[in-house]
Write an enzyme that holds these catalytic residues in place. Structure first.
Site, PDB file in Angstrom:
ATOM      1  CG  ASP A 186      -2.099  -0.943   1.062  1.00  0.00           C
ATOM      2  OD1 ASP A 186      -2.365  -1.357  -0.074  1.00  0.00           O
ATOM      3  OD2 ASP A 186      -2.740  -1.276   2.076  1.00  0.00           O
ATOM      4  CD  GLU A 187       2.790   3.803   3.960  1.00  0.00           C
ATOM      5  OE1 GLU A 187       3.802   4.489   3.762  1.00  0.00           O
ATOM      6  OE2 GLU A 187       1.904   4.106   4.766  1.00  0.00           O
TER       7      GLU A 187
END
Length: 422
Positions: free
Chosen positions: A361-362
């Protein structure tokens, strides 16, 4: 007045802590509720136009949670685009014109190269084709086995396409042709050691990106484990090292010594004629260069390379365990026969998998790649299901989808057998 920044899909409850993400997206709940649909669409279009490629990670909209297609969807589309049958190599026609003959040969050569790329999902460097020409000059009818009497090496894998084999064989089978137990998708075997007591020794190309033809020449002994060793920066430098080592043996017969010296002389003459440089980096120098590039060593020692921005620390984050700790944990899980106890032992591993999801997600895609490859190199089939989730997603996020497809096919056929030859 509502903020003009794009609205984060998680709103005020967003768990992402990356400073770049926080500065680029709106996280206020009231603004999330009041933003009009037209503003959202315009924001998404702007993000798509301005998103940068993976080697310049600057926008977390490339995360899978924000993309229109999931990695599995993208992979299935790519598989559908692959040809079901491989186009056969066109034979040269004798038109009586030298120009037409050269054009036909050039067209045939292009077709062969395209077929290899379709069947093995990766292109071959120029030295791959040059070595084939050298072997043909020594034995035109059987170039694949010309190195056997001297070095015990046989040309395999993609070389079988050049030898007229594998015609019409689909890519799903070709990517397994001489793929050994511990060969990751980055490894493409092109030579094997023939005979007895070879330890499953094989030589191939290693590349970090399937679209690149800038490769290291490496080797692995499948019977000994997953360690990958660097042999040279080309097949010619690797062969020269092989010849030098063979000539050092004290119990070398005069006949074998003559055979090796003759091969060495012919190899050097061919390299000079083809303008192939004799002076190449040593294996130690290649290891030093490699160690400067990698972000993690992994179990196979040659490491992984992913786009990483040191300023923003985007692209990779380390696992929460050292290699030694992870190996110890995986051994305990694999050797446990009680299902309940195994589930309990697996809890720390599941925790790392959760961290990988947060990392994806990052935009820290390297973490999932490292964990997936470490599980792969452990070799136990118990981890195959988890590997099948981790590696294809990691490769898709890194825009290395071909490797994801290779890993999927390998897991289907992988066993304790040394290789998956056709």
């Amino acid at each position: 007045m509502a903020s003009l920044k794009p609205v984060c899909k998680y709103g005020s409850s967003c768990y992402r802590k990356n400073p770049h993400h926080l500065s680029q997206y709106c996280h206020v709940g009231s603004e999330l509720e009041t933003a009009s649909s037209s503003e959202k669409k315009r924001s998404r279009r702007t993000d798509e136009e301005q998103s940068s490629p993976v080697d310049e990670i600057t926008d977390c909209d490339k995360c899978v949670t924000n993309s229109g297609d999931t990695p599995l969807t993208k992979r299935s589309k790519l598989c559908d685009d692959l040809p079901k049958e491989i186009e056969p190599v066109s034979a040269s026609t004798n038109s009586g014109s030298q120009d037409n003959e050269e054009l036909t040969n050039e067209s045939s050569d292009v077709t062969v190269r395209e077929n290899i790329k379709r069947q093995f999902l990766v292109g071959m460097p120029e030295d791959f084709y040059q070595l084939w020409e050298f072997c043909k000059s020594l034995h035109p009818s059987q170039p694949e086995g010309v190195l056997k009497p001297s070095l015990g090496l046989e040309l395999v894998g993609p070389y079988h396409v050049l030898g007229g084999r594998l015609m019409g064989v689909p890519w799903e089978k070709c990517v397994l042709h001489y793929r050994f137990l511990y060969d990751p998708p980055e490894f493409q075997t092109v030579m094997i050691k023939s005979g007895t007591n070879t330890d499953g020794y094989h030589i191939g190309y290693f590349r970090d990106d399937p679209k690149s033809t800038q490769c290291l020449v490496v080797s692995n002994c499948a019977e000994k484990g997953c360690d990958i060793a660097i042999e040279g920066d080309s097949l010619f430098s690797a062969l020269r090292y092989q010849l030098a080592d063979a000539l050092k043996h004290k119990r070398l017969s005069s006949a074998k010594k003559t055979l090796l010296q003759d091969l060495s002389s012919k190899l050097r003459a061919f390299m000079a004629k083809s303008a192939i440089p004799e002076l190449t980096p040593s294996v130690n120098d290649l290891w030093k260069q490699r160690n400067k590039q990698i972000v993690a060593s992994c179990f196979h020692k040659i490491g992984i390379v992913v786009p990483y921005n040191k300023k923003t620390e985007l692209g990779y984050r380390p696992l929460t365990m050292t290699d030694r700790e992870l190996k110890r944990l995986l051994n305990k899980i694999a050797n446990c026969s009680d299902e309940g106890a195994r589930d309990k032992l697996s809890e720390p591993l599941q925790e790392i998998v959760t961290y990988v999801q947060f990392a994806n997600d990052e935009c820290d895609y390297g973490m999932g790649l490292e964990l997936g490859l470490d599980l792969f190199f452990h070799g136990n089939q118990y981890f195959h299901t988890l590997i099948g989730h981790l590696l294809p997603v990691a490769y898709d996020l890194l825009q290395r989808e071909q490797f994801g497809r290779i890993s999927t096919e390998h897991l289907k056929q992988r066993s304790q057998l040394l290789d998956c030859t056709l």
